[in-house]
Scaffold this motif. Sequence first.
Motif, PDB file in Angstrom:
ATOM      1  N   LEU A  77      45.198  42.583  35.538  1.00  0.00           N
ATOM      2  CA  LEU A  77      44.725  43.925  35.172  1.00  0.00           C
ATOM      3  C   LEU A  77      43.679  44.433  36.165  1.00  0.00           C
ATOM      4  O   LEU A  77      43.675  45.620  36.546  1.00  0.00           O
ATOM      5  CB  LEU A  77      44.150  43.902  33.757  1.00  0.00           C
ATOM      6  CG  LEU A  77      45.158  43.655  32.622  1.00  0.00           C
ATOM      7  CD1 LEU A  77      44.438  43.530  31.284  1.00  0.00           C
ATOM      8  CD2 LEU A  77      46.183  44.787  32.566  1.00  0.00           C
ATOM      9  N   THR A  78      42.776  43.535  36.598  1.00  0.00           N
ATOM     10  CA  THR A  78      41.771  43.925  37.600  1.00  0.00           C
ATOM     11  C   THR A  78      42.433  44.324  38.904  1.00  0.00           C
ATOM     12  O   THR A  78      42.031  45.293  39.567  1.00  0.00           O
ATOM     13  CB  THR A  78      40.789  42.762  37.827  1.00  0.00           C
ATOM     14  OG1 THR A  78      40.165  42.414  36.599  1.00  0.00           O
ATOM     15  CG2 THR A  78      39.716  43.143  38.845  1.00  0.00           C
ATOM     16  N   TRP A  79      43.440  43.576  39.275  1.00  0.00           N
ATOM     17  CA  TRP A  79      44.183  43.890  40.504  1.00  0.00           C
ATOM     18  C   TRP A  79      44.832  45.271  40.413  1.00  0.00           C
ATOM     19  O   TRP A  79      44.815  46.057  41.365  1.00  0.00           O
ATOM     20  CB  TRP A  79      45.217  42.786  40.717  1.00  0.00           C
ATOM     21  CG  TRP A  79      46.220  43.071  41.800  1.00  0.00           C
ATOM     22  CD1 TRP A  79      45.952  43.410  43.089  1.00  0.00           C
ATOM     23  CD2 TRP A  79      47.642  43.039  41.660  1.00  0.00           C
ATOM     24  NE1 TRP A  79      47.127  43.588  43.786  1.00  0.00           N
ATOM     25  CE2 TRP A  79      48.179  43.361  42.928  1.00  0.00           C
ATOM     26  CE3 TRP A  79      48.506  42.758  40.605  1.00  0.00           C
ATOM     27  CZ2 TRP A  79      49.550  43.419  43.160  1.00  0.00           C
ATOM     28  CZ3 TRP A  79      49.860  42.800  40.840  1.00  0.00           C
ATOM     29  CH2 TRP A  79      50.384  43.130  42.092  1.00  0.00           C
ATOM     30  N   GLN A  80      45.367  45.602  39.250  1.00  0.00           N
ATOM     31  CA  GLN A  80      46.023  46.892  39.081  1.00  0.00           C
ATOM     32  C   GLN A  80      45.018  48.044  39.071  1.00  0.00           C
ATOM     33  O   GLN A  80      45.296  49.137  39.597  1.00  0.00           O
ATOM     34  CB  GLN A  80      46.828  46.889  37.776  1.00  0.00           C
ATOM     35  CG  GLN A  80      48.036  45.969  37.790  1.00  0.00           C
ATOM     36  CD  GLN A  80      49.137  46.462  38.716  1.00  0.00           C
ATOM     37  OE1 GLN A  80      49.256  47.657  38.968  1.00  0.00           O
ATOM     38  NE2 GLN A  80      49.912  45.527  39.243  1.00  0.00           N
ATOM     39  N   LEU A  81      43.828  47.804  38.490  1.00  0.00           N
ATOM     40  CA  LEU A  81      42.850  48.886  38.343  1.00  0.00           C
ATOM     41  C   LEU A  81      42.036  49.127  39.608  1.00  0.00           C
ATOM     42  O   LEU A  81      41.664  50.266  39.915  1.00  0.00           O
ATOM     43  CB  LEU A  81      41.915  48.590  37.172  1.00  0.00           C
ATOM     44  CG  LEU A  81      42.549  48.657  35.768  1.00  0.00           C
ATOM     45  CD1 LEU A  81      41.560  48.171  34.719  1.00  0.00           C
ATOM     46  CD2 LEU A  81      42.986  50.095  35.453  1.00  0.00           C
ATOM     47  N   THR A  82      41.727  48.063  40.330  1.00  0.00           N
ATOM     48  CA  THR A  82      40.858  48.197  41.503  1.00  0.00           C
ATOM     49  C   THR A  82      41.628  48.356  42.794  1.00  0.00           C
ATOM     50  O   THR A  82      41.078  48.822  43.797  1.00  0.00           O
ATOM     51  CB  THR A  82      39.932  46.978  41.610  1.00  0.00           C
ATOM     52  OG1 THR A  82      40.732  45.796  41.780  1.00  0.00           O
ATOM     53  CG2 THR A  82      39.067  46.855  40.366  1.00  0.00           C
ATOM     54  N   GLY A  83      42.871  47.941  42.808  1.00  0.00           N
ATOM     55  CA  GLY A  83      43.667  48.057  44.021  1.00  0.00           C
ATOM     56  C   GLY A  83      43.363  46.989  45.049  1.00  0.00           C
ATOM     57  O   GLY A  83      43.903  47.028  46.163  1.00  0.00           O
ATOM     58  N   THR A  84      42.490  46.007  44.723  1.00  0.00           N
ATOM     59  CA  THR A  84      42.206  44.906  45.642  1.00  0.00           C
ATOM     60  C   THR A  84      43.313  43.860  45.553  1.00  0.00           C
ATOM     61  O   THR A  84      44.189  43.920  44.696  1.00  0.00           O
ATOM     62  CB  THR A  84      40.851  44.263  45.297  1.00  0.00           C
ATOM     63  OG1 THR A  84      40.904  43.789  43.937  1.00  0.00           O
ATOM     64  CG2 THR A  84      39.724  45.287  45.437  1.00  0.00           C
ATOM     65  N   ASP A  85      43.225  42.874  46.454  1.00  0.00           N
ATOM     66  CA  ASP A  85      44.232  41.811  46.417  1.00  0.00           C
ATOM     67  C   ASP A  85      43.955  40.871  45.254  1.00  0.00           C
ATOM     68  O   ASP A  85      42.887  40.908  44.639  1.00  0.00           O
ATOM     69  CB  ASP A  85      44.244  41.046  47.751  1.00  0.00           C
ATOM     70  CG  ASP A  85      42.881  40.456  48.058  1.00  0.00           C
ATOM     71  OD1 ASP A  85      42.556  39.382  47.511  1.00  0.00           O
ATOM     72  OD2 ASP A  85      42.117  41.101  48.827  1.00  0.00           O
ATOM     73  N   LEU A  86      44.923  39.993  44.981  1.00  0.00           N
ATOM     74  CA  LEU A  86      44.808  39.095  43.821  1.00  0.00           C
ATOM     75  C   LEU A  86      43.639  38.132  43.965  1.00  0.00           C
ATOM     76  O   LEU A  86      42.953  37.818  42.980  1.00  0.00           O
ATOM     77  CB  LEU A  86      46.114  38.313  43.635  1.00  0.00           C
ATOM     78  CG  LEU A  86      47.266  39.077  42.973  1.00  0.00           C
ATOM     79  CD1 LEU A  86      48.534  38.230  42.966  1.00  0.00           C
ATOM     80  CD2 LEU A  86      46.892  39.462  41.553  1.00  0.00           C
ATOM     81  N   GLY A  87      43.393  37.647  45.177  1.00  0.00           N
ATOM     82  CA  GLY A  87      42.286  36.706  45.366  1.00  0.00           C
ATOM     83  C   GLY A  87      40.950  37.338  45.027  1.00  0.00           C
ATOM     84  O   GLY A  87      40.118  36.733  44.339  1.00  0.00           O
ATOM     85  N   ARG A  88      40.732  38.583  45.501  1.00  0.00           N
ATOM     86  CA  ARG A  88      39.471  39.262  45.208  1.00  0.00           C
ATOM     87  C   ARG A  88      39.398  39.617  43.727  1.00  0.00           C
ATOM     88  O   ARG A  88      38.325  39.557  43.119  1.00  0.00           O
ATOM     89  CB  ARG A  88      39.362  40.522  46.071  1.00  0.00           C
ATOM     90  CG  ARG A  88      38.037  41.266  45.906  1.00  0.00           C
ATOM     91  CD  ARG A  88      37.971  42.456  46.849  1.00  0.00           C
ATOM     92  NE  ARG A  88      36.735  43.209  46.664  1.00  0.00           N
ATOM     93  CZ  ARG A  88      35.563  42.905  47.219  1.00  0.00           C
ATOM     94  NH1 ARG A  88      35.482  41.831  48.009  1.00  0.00           N
ATOM     95  NH2 ARG A  88      34.496  43.647  47.008  1.00  0.00           N
ATOM     96  N   SER A  89      40.528  39.954  43.144  1.00  0.00           N
ATOM     97  CA  SER A  89      40.530  40.273  41.709  1.00  0.00           C
ATOM     98  C   SER A  89      40.135  39.055  40.885  1.00  0.00           C
ATOM     99  O   SER A  89      39.356  39.157  39.928  1.00  0.00           O
ATOM    100  CB  SER A  89      41.918  40.766  41.294  1.00  0.00           C
ATOM    101  OG  SER A  89      42.252  41.957  41.979  1.00  0.00           O
ATOM    102  N   LEU A  90      40.640  37.878  41.243  1.00  0.00           N
ATOM    103  CA  LEU A  90      40.257  36.658  40.533  1.00  0.00           C
ATOM    104  C   LEU A  90      38.771  36.390  40.706  1.00  0.00           C
ATOM    105  O   LEU A  90      38.076  35.976  39.765  1.00  0.00           O
ATOM    106  CB  LEU A  90      41.087  35.473  41.045  1.00  0.00           C
ATOM    107  CG  LEU A  90      40.734  34.103  40.454  1.00  0.00           C
ATOM    108  CD1 LEU A  90      40.941  34.091  38.939  1.00  0.00           C
ATOM    109  CD2 LEU A  90      41.576  33.002  41.099  1.00  0.00           C
ATOM    110  N   TYR A  91      38.266  36.645  41.930  1.00  0.00           N
ATOM    111  CA  TYR A  91      36.843  36.441  42.187  1.00  0.00           C
ATOM    112  C   TYR A  91      35.993  37.341  41.292  1.00  0.00           C
ATOM    113  O   TYR A  91      34.998  36.915  40.698  1.00  0.00           O
ATOM    114  CB  TYR A  91      36.565  36.709  43.664  1.00  0.00           C
ATOM    115  CG  TYR A  91      35.104  36.692  44.029  1.00  0.00           C
ATOM    116  CD1 TYR A  91      34.380  35.498  44.052  1.00  0.00           C
ATOM    117  CD2 TYR A  91      34.435  37.880  44.354  1.00  0.00           C
ATOM    118  CE1 TYR A  91      33.034  35.485  44.378  1.00  0.00           C
ATOM    119  CE2 TYR A  91      33.098  37.880  44.678  1.00  0.00           C
ATOM    120  CZ  TYR A  91      32.406  36.676  44.685  1.00  0.00           C
ATOM    121  OH  TYR A  91      31.067  36.659  44.997  1.00  0.00           O
TER     122      TYR A  91
END
Length: 647
Positions: A287-301
Motif C-alpha cells: 500500500l505504501t508503494w502504491q501511495l508514495t510511488g517509491t520502489d518496494l525497498g524504500r516502501s518497506l523501509y
Amino acid sequence: MPDEAGLRPRGTDDTTPGEARGGTRPEEFRRHMVVVGNDALTQRLAGDLAKLYQERVVVVVPEPGQEHGPQLLELHQESGPISVIAGRRPDEATLRQAGVAAADALAIVLDDDQAVTAAALTARSINPHVRLALRVHSGALGKRLRRLLDRPDAPTTVASASETAAPALVSSALPDQERVIAVNNGTCTVVSRDLPEGAERLLPGPDIPIAVLTEAEGVLLPDPETWRPPTDERVTVVRLRHHQESATPQGPPLWARVMAVVRAFVSRKLQVAAAALSVVVALLTVLTWQLTGTDLGRSLYLVLLDLSSAGNPAFGQPVARQVLQIVTMFTGMLILGLVAAIVLDSVGAVRPADGTRRVRRTLNNHILLIGIGSAGTAVVSRLVDMRRQVVVVERNPGARNLAAVRARGVPVVLGEFTSDAVWQAARGDRASAVMALTNNDSANLQAVLFARERRPDVPVVLRLFDEGFARTVYKALREAHPNSRTRSRSVSYLAAPAFAAAMMGRRVLAAIPARREILLLAEVTVAEGDALAERTVTEAFAPGDWRVVAVRSAGRGQHFDWSPEATRTLHAEDRVVVVATRAGLGRLLRRADTPPADTPPADERASDEQSAGGRTSDGRPVVPAQADASAATPVGSVGSVNPASST
C-alpha cells in the motif's frame, strides 16, 4: 512337593502356595520353557508355545487371584504340555522349582519393571545359557538390561507389549495410511490396492502379495499361480513392498532444519500470530508503494520506520498516507507484544505448569482415543510421531501416563466418555475415528456404542480380549451399522508372537493385521532338516503358512537380498525373512525333534477351525468377514479357557 491326582474343582482346591498343580516335580522339567506373569499376555504366550510351537511350558503365576490368575490356573492339564506354579513371587526358589536351571527359554511378562529386573538377574545367575524375553515398559531400563544380560549363546530380548502392538492398532484406525516397517538395509511398506476389474489372477510385479480380501472372506498368503478372484466382488490385494536404503541418505533441507529449531522454541499459536503479522507488514508495504510511488525497498523501509515509531511524520502527505502511517504504528505495537510473548514462551513463562492444552474449537479430522494405559500411551506417541491430530479422553485425573501424554502436546479431556459434555469437549462429532483402548472390555464396548449413537458413521477400533464376546460385538455392530468400519484388536494377541519367537531364538520384525488374523514378518535361521533347508525359494513357499521374501547367505555380509531368484537354494545357517501366519510360524520354528501333538478332541478341533475362519480346498486359511473382530484365539489343546475381559 506332594503329588496330586489332578486338578480339584473350584472352591475345593487346597494346593499350597508355590506348589505345581498336578504334581509335576522340578526334576521332571527338561527342554521346556518358563513363562512368568499374571495377565492376558501370559495366557496367550503360554497357549501359543504349547499349541503352535509344541513346547512344554511351566507357568509361574505370582497372584493367582488377580488379573488372569484364575484363567491361568485352568491352563493346567494332567500329563499335558502346561504346568502351573501359583502363589509365589519369582524369587530364586520359585525359579528353581519351575526348572529354570534346565530350561531353554524364560519369558518374564510381569507389569512391574522392578520385579522383571530382579527375576531376570536371578534367572541369569541360575542358568547363564537360558534365552530371556523380558517385558519392560521403560525404554532406558530395557536397553541397559539387554546390554547387561545379553550373551552370544543366550540372547536377551527386551520389549514392551504395548509398543509391539501399537503399529497394528494405529493401522486399524488409519486404513488409508501405508504401514512402513524398518528392516535391514531399507524399509518395507504394506500397500493395499484394489484388484483391477477383469483381472483373472494376481498381477505379477516386484511387490509380494501377502493377502487378498473380499467382502465375504480373506485368504492369507495366497499362491499367485492357483488363486483366482471371485466373480462380481471387490477384491483388495495386500502387498509387501521393499525399498532399498540410499547409500548416502540426504538430510532434511536447510529450511526444514530452520523450521525445526523455530518449532522447538516457539509454540504453534505464536507461529501463527507471527505469520499473520508478516502478512500485514507485506500488505502495508504494498500500500505504501502504491501511495508514495517509491520502489518496494524504500516502501518497506518506511513501513519499518513507522512500525518502530521512529518519527518521520507524514506532513504534507495525502490523507490516505497519514492514515496508513497510524495503522502501521499500531501494528508495530502488536509486533512488540508478539516479541515479548515469544521470549516468555521460550522460557516456559506463559505455558501452563501442568502442560494442559485445550482442544481447539476448530479441530476436526482427529483421532479420539479413550484410555491412556500402556497401550493407549504407545498409540498416542505413534500418532504424534506421524503428525496426526489426536485428542485423549481419560476419566482418572491421576492416571500414571497423563503427564507424559500432555508433554507431547496432546490435549486431554478428563471425565467419562459417555457424557455429552465430554463428547462435545473432545469434538467427537468431527473425529475421523474413535479408539477405545482401556483394559476393560465392557468399558470399551460402552464407549463405542455411545460414539455410534452420536455418530453412526464414525469408524471405531476397540480393544477386546474374549473371542466369543468379540465376535458377538462385531456381528451386532455390523448389522446395526453396515456401512461403518469396525475393528477389534487385542494387545496380547498382537504382542504374544514376538515374545514366543524370541523364546525360540528368532525375531519378529512386525505384525501386519489382516481382518481378525495377523501376518508376521520374522527373521529366521535355516536349520538342518527343517522345512526350508535344501529347498529353493519357490519350493519353500507354503501357501497359507509362510513365504520367504528375503535371503542372506551364511557369512556373506549383513544385507538381505530382497529379490531372491526363485531357483535359489536355501542352506543351513542362511538367514531368511519370512511372512507367516501365527500357526505357520509356529510350525516353521518347531524343533526338529518335537513329537507331534496329541490330536485334540473333535469339539476342540471344530472350535479351532472356527476361530481360524476355516480353510480353502487347498489348505489356505480363510478369514471370514465377520471375523474382523480379531481379539483372541482359544488355546484349545491346552485346556478349556474362559478368558477374562482385560488385555
